[in-house]
Design a protein around this motif. Structure first.
Motif, PDB file in Angstrom:
ATOM      1  N   ASP A   1       3.672 -15.602  53.290  1.00 20.48           N
ATOM      2  CA  ASP A   1       4.169 -16.722  52.490  1.00 20.48           C
ATOM      3  C   ASP A   1       4.845 -17.748  53.406  1.00 20.48           C
ATOM      4  O   ASP A   1       4.692 -18.948  53.249  1.00 20.48           O
ATOM      5  CB  ASP A   1       5.165 -16.182  51.449  1.00 20.48           C
ATOM      6  N   ARG A   2       5.581 -17.244  54.383  1.00 19.14           N
ATOM      7  CA  ARG A   2       6.283 -18.123  55.310  1.00 19.14           C
ATOM      8  C   ARG A   2       5.294 -18.890  56.196  1.00 19.14           C
ATOM      9  O   ARG A   2       5.484 -20.058  56.502  1.00 19.14           O
ATOM     10  CB  ARG A   2       7.239 -17.295  56.191  1.00 19.14           C
TER      11      ARG A   2
ATOM     12  N   ALA B   1       4.058 -21.750  54.307  1.00 22.29           N
ATOM     13  CA  ALA B   1       5.093 -22.793  54.248  1.00 22.29           C
ATOM     14  C   ALA B   1       5.233 -23.511  55.593  1.00 22.29           C
ATOM     15  O   ALA B   1       5.388 -24.736  55.651  1.00 22.29           O
ATOM     16  CB  ALA B   1       6.421 -22.170  53.835  1.00 22.29           C
TER      17      ALA B   1
ATOM     18  N   TRP C   1       2.353 -26.013  55.959  1.00 23.98           N
ATOM     19  CA  TRP C   1       2.615 -27.224  55.159  1.00 23.98           C
ATOM     20  C   TRP C   1       3.701 -28.061  55.809  1.00 23.98           C
ATOM     21  O   TRP C   1       3.618 -29.281  55.865  1.00 23.98           O
ATOM     22  CB  TRP C   1       3.022 -26.840  53.738  1.00 23.98           C
TER      23      TRP C   1
ATOM     24  N   GLY D   1       1.623 -21.116  48.215  1.00 29.07           N
ATOM     25  CA  GLY D   1       2.261 -19.874  48.629  1.00 29.07           C
ATOM     26  C   GLY D   1       1.502 -18.689  48.083  1.00 29.07           C
ATOM     27  O   GLY D   1       0.554 -18.862  47.302  1.00 29.07           O
TER      28      GLY D   1
END
Lengths: 159, 380, 286
Positions: B17-18, B21, B24, B47
């Protein structure tokens, strides 16, 4: 029937009779005559008795179709080294088109009635003659079928 | 921990998920799997919460369905309904805009001007990576590279995920497209879901990939984890029941006049679905449009299919009138003439054309039938 | 022998998908439904091509068509296209006049061979509009006339009033080093020329098979009889060059439309050596 002895080489060297057996050739030469046609003169006309065919030695012969109410249409040419006329082989032995000399034409004519009698009597000779005529007829038929295809597929132009 | 190219490291799904991020945050949109309209699609992804968590899929000839997965994996499905082609070579591309100028025109914008943003593809399967390699070859020819494709492709970060299972339509093992990820990737992942643990084994394949992994919280992979990851593609290959005949190019070369094409044509609807879902089909047409004033014109490049009647149009009419001719063109191009054109097969074995064919035509079966109908070279 | 460059090695455009503006400097009506343009680049630059190559001609906002180049490739001033009105784009193009600007993408396609056929006798077999793509090669051969043996042109048209480039055919016929055989399907009585199929003209032409290179530019259906006639005259398939027609859209082997077997006709054709495609030629709807 003049100069029969002089015709032998003309007949023998025409591509149509290439490699023809000597005695057969002699028989055929007995039915031949030398002919010259001036520009525009007819070798034969539609409907007349077909009693000859021609070995063209020089010049161009144009086949024409007679069209009532309009000038005739030229539809095919036959040139030096080729033959013209097979109606003498097929009943009712009448020409189905006009054949005219397009320029001076020198040809050897072969008497069809005479040759028919000889072919009837000598089936080997008859077979030999048919073997030479049939490919010519088949090719002309094929070429004319190709022309129909071409005329049907090539656009004629828009205006 | 710093990760270098080739290091096998482990991170958790929260770190994935990180990663999304981070990308992005770097201004790189992430495109990855989501569920939409009952299928997995590859779309911009914010995510892991948007991912097909817990979904699996099943597929067969003319059949595709999402089903509940057994292990809560993020990558438990096999393939998206459409591949990555639409992001690299979109279905509609503007080639130029022009305006009337005097008695002529002026070009305002051309495809070469296209400044496309970078993208990260998350979840690229082995067959899909192979398919991207095929497109790379197609769009990079002697003396000419397709500028729009090159521009997009050059900025793509590829995060591949190795398959742990196969579905009914998969045949990448025999087609040479997979299931082991083997190609140019930035990061390769193996998803490992075990009792009480959900982790990813990651390997960087490029400096970009290594730099990204170095920004995550990772630990070295254990021997046991490495063994589990290595077994995944082996198991995915074992599960494949369909097989593409390695002799397909020759069989097709000998089958141009096979009566079997009429048999296929009796089933084929010429809908073109197979060409739309195929990850390597590249045919396009162009459309010229003007505005009402007639002073502005645009040319658009649109995906096309060899199954349309217009595709083979010449003055006088379409050359491939019969469905059998169009099907023959598709299959022969994909599996045979493609080799002559690009030195490789156009098929990677993803099986999408089988699943998304409304009548379930199976190209592996058609090759078998062609072989039996006389396309064999006589050695068997 | 086939050492000729494939593809658009000559004059390859910078961005092949973007039309380059060319101004029409002359419009000539050729035969019914056929017109020619002289085109000059608006940007003042040059345009290099080889005989047999084609361009994609773009009419602003209307569309694009593939048209072979039919001028002299040594003419640095202009390019010449001869266009038959066959659809909406060419119909719209027929209404343009001198001064109008159109778009050109190209040149595309594999050209006719020139250097590899030095020393050979040449026979050109064509009909109707098919003379247009062959004319650049005929010009090139005449520029280098001493590099070739005999030159025979067999051309066929429908009648006596739709003979393309009739003045030039007369000029070429008048040369002592060129044989021109024009044949028509029918003619008014009294016409002195040859009447019949193009294949018949090929059979009648004195072609010596051994070292003859033949160039056939006919519709696909008429190519076969032409090739048959050449075979009969002893010209083998490796010495026969043909052009084919498919749906050319991009010009660079990218859009897929023009595929013929493994080839992209816009790039690997439209000129083919007949033996390269003989095995595919009679497969229907390929």
């Amino acid at each position: 029937m003049v100069q029969i002895e002089g015709l032998g080489p003309l007949v023998a060297t025409h591509p149509f009779f290439a490699d023809m057996d000597g005695s057969a050739l002699e028989t055929i030469v007995g039915c031949c005559a030398n002919e010259v046609f001036r520009t525009g003169s007819y070798l034969y006309r539609q409907g007349e008795a077909a009693d000859k065919f021609y070995l063209i030695r020089d010049g161009l012969v144009t086949l024409e179709a007679y069209v009532p109410g309009r000038p005739p249409i030229a539809i095919e040419t036959v040139e030096a080294g080729e033959i013209i006329g097979w109606s003498w082989l097929v009943k009712p032995y009448k020409w189905s088109n006009d054949a005219r000399a397009s320029g001076t034409v020198r040809a050897v004519s072969v008497d069809g009635a005479c040759l028919r009698r000889k072919m009837e009597a000598d089936r080997v000779l008859g077979y030999e003659i048919y073997k030479r005529f049939l490919p010519v007829m088949a090719r002309r038929l094929a070429q004319n079928r190709e022309r129909i295809v071409e005329l049907a597929t090539e656009p004629a132009g828009f205006d | 921990m710093r990760a270098s190219i080739g290091d096998k490291v482990i991170f958790t799904h929260a770190e994935l998920d990180r990663l999304i991020a981070l990308l992005w945050g770097d201004g790189i949109p992430v495109v990855g799997p989501k569920v939409a309209d009952g299928a997995v699609v590859y779309e911009p992804l914010g995510g892991i919460g948007e991912m097909p968590w817990g979904w699996s899929d099943e597929s067969g000839p003319g059949h595709y369905r999402l089903v509940a997965g057994e292990d809560g994996a993020l990558f438990g499905y096999s393939l998206g309904a459409q591949g990555w082609k639409r992001h690299l070579y979109p279905p509609r591309q503007n080639l130029f805009r022009a305006e009337r100028a005097g008695r002529g025109f002026r070009i305002l914008r051309s495809v070469g001007d296209d400044a496309s943003p970078p993208m990260a593809f998350l979840g690229v399967r082995a067959c899909e990576l192979t398919a991207i390699g095929v497109l790379d070859r197609v769009f990079s020819q002697e003396g000419f590279e397709e500028p729009g494709y090159r521009s997009r492709r050059g900025k793509v970060i590829i995060i591949a995920v190795e398959c742990a299972r196969a579905v009914g339509t998969c045949f990448c093992a025999s087609a040479g497209g997979g299931p082991a990820v083997d190609g140019r990737f930035d990061i390769k992942l193996n998803e490992i879901v075990e009792d009480g643990g959900h982790v990813f084994l990651a390997v960087a394949g490029s400096d970009t990939g290594a730099a990204l992994l170095s920004r995550l919280s990772v630990v070295p992979a254990s021997d046991a984890q490495i063994i589990i990851a290595a077994a995944q593609p082996v198991e995915a290959a074992r599960q494949q029941s369909r097989r593409m005949d390695a002799e397909a190019p020759g069989i097709l070369e000998r089958s141009l006049e096979s009566p079997h094409w009429d048999d296929v044509a009796g089933r084929c609807l010429t809908c073109g679905n197979c060409t739309m879902v195929c990850p390597t089909c590249f045919c396009t047409t162009v459309e010229d449009v003007t505005d009402l004033s007639g002073n502005h014109a645009e040319r658009w490049r649109l995906w096309d299919s060899c199954f349309t009647i217009d595709y083979s149009h010449i003055a006088g009419g379409a050359l491939r009138q019969k469905a059998s001719s169009r099907y023959r063109q598709w299959l022969t191009h994909k599996l045979s003439t493609w080799h002559r054109q690009f030195g490789m097969s156009g098929c990677v074995g993803c099986g999408r054309c089988i699943a998304w064919c409304p009548v379930g035509i199976d190209i592996t079966r058609e090759i078998e039938s062609l072989r039996k109908a006389g396309g064999s070279d006589g050695t068997d | 022998m086939d050492g000729y460059p494939k593809g658009n090695a000559v004059g390859a455009p910078v961005d092949p998908m973007i039309p380059r503006p060319f101004r029409i400097t002359k419009v000539k009506s050729e035969v019914p439904g056929v017109f020619s343009w002289h085109l000059v680049p608006v940007d003042g630059g040059g345009f290099a091509y080889r005989p047999g190559q084609f361009n994609m001609l773009y009419l602003f906002g209307v569309g694009e068509v593939a048209i072979s180049i039919s001028g002299d490739c040594r003419d640095g001033e202009k390019i010449v296209h001869t266009i038959r009105i066959a659809g909406s784009v060419t119909k719209a193009m027929s209404s343009l006049s001198v001064g109008d600007v159109i778009g050109v993408r190209g040149p595309f396609g594999r050209p006719w061979p020139v250097e590899p056929i030095y020393g050979s006798d040449l026979v050109f077999v064509t009909g109707t509009i098919g003379l247009a793509p062959l004319r650049p090669l005929i010009y090139e051969v005449l520029h280098q006339r001493d590099k070739f043996g005999r030159v025979i042109i067999c051309y066929g048209s429908r009648g006596t009033d739709d003979i393309l480039y009739e003045d030039e055919l007369h000029l070429w016929r008048g040369r002592f080093d060129t044989n021109v055989h024009v044949t028509v399907h029918s003619a008014p009585s009294g016409y002195r020329g040859r009447i019949g199929s193009v294949a018949a003209a090929v059979r009648a032409a004195h072609i010596e098979g051994g070292d003859t290179q033949a160039f056939v530019c006919r519709s696909e259906v008429m190519t076969k009889p032409a090739v048959d006639a050449l075979h009969e005259r002893g010209v083998s398939s490796e010495r026969i060059w043909v052009t084919l027609e498919r749906n050319m859209k991009c010009g660079i082997g990218l859009c897929g439309h023009c595929q013929f077997g493994p080839t992209f006709m816009c790039r690997d054709g439209p000129v083919y050596r007949f033996d390269e495609i003989e095995h595919l030629f009679e497969i229907r709807e390929l």
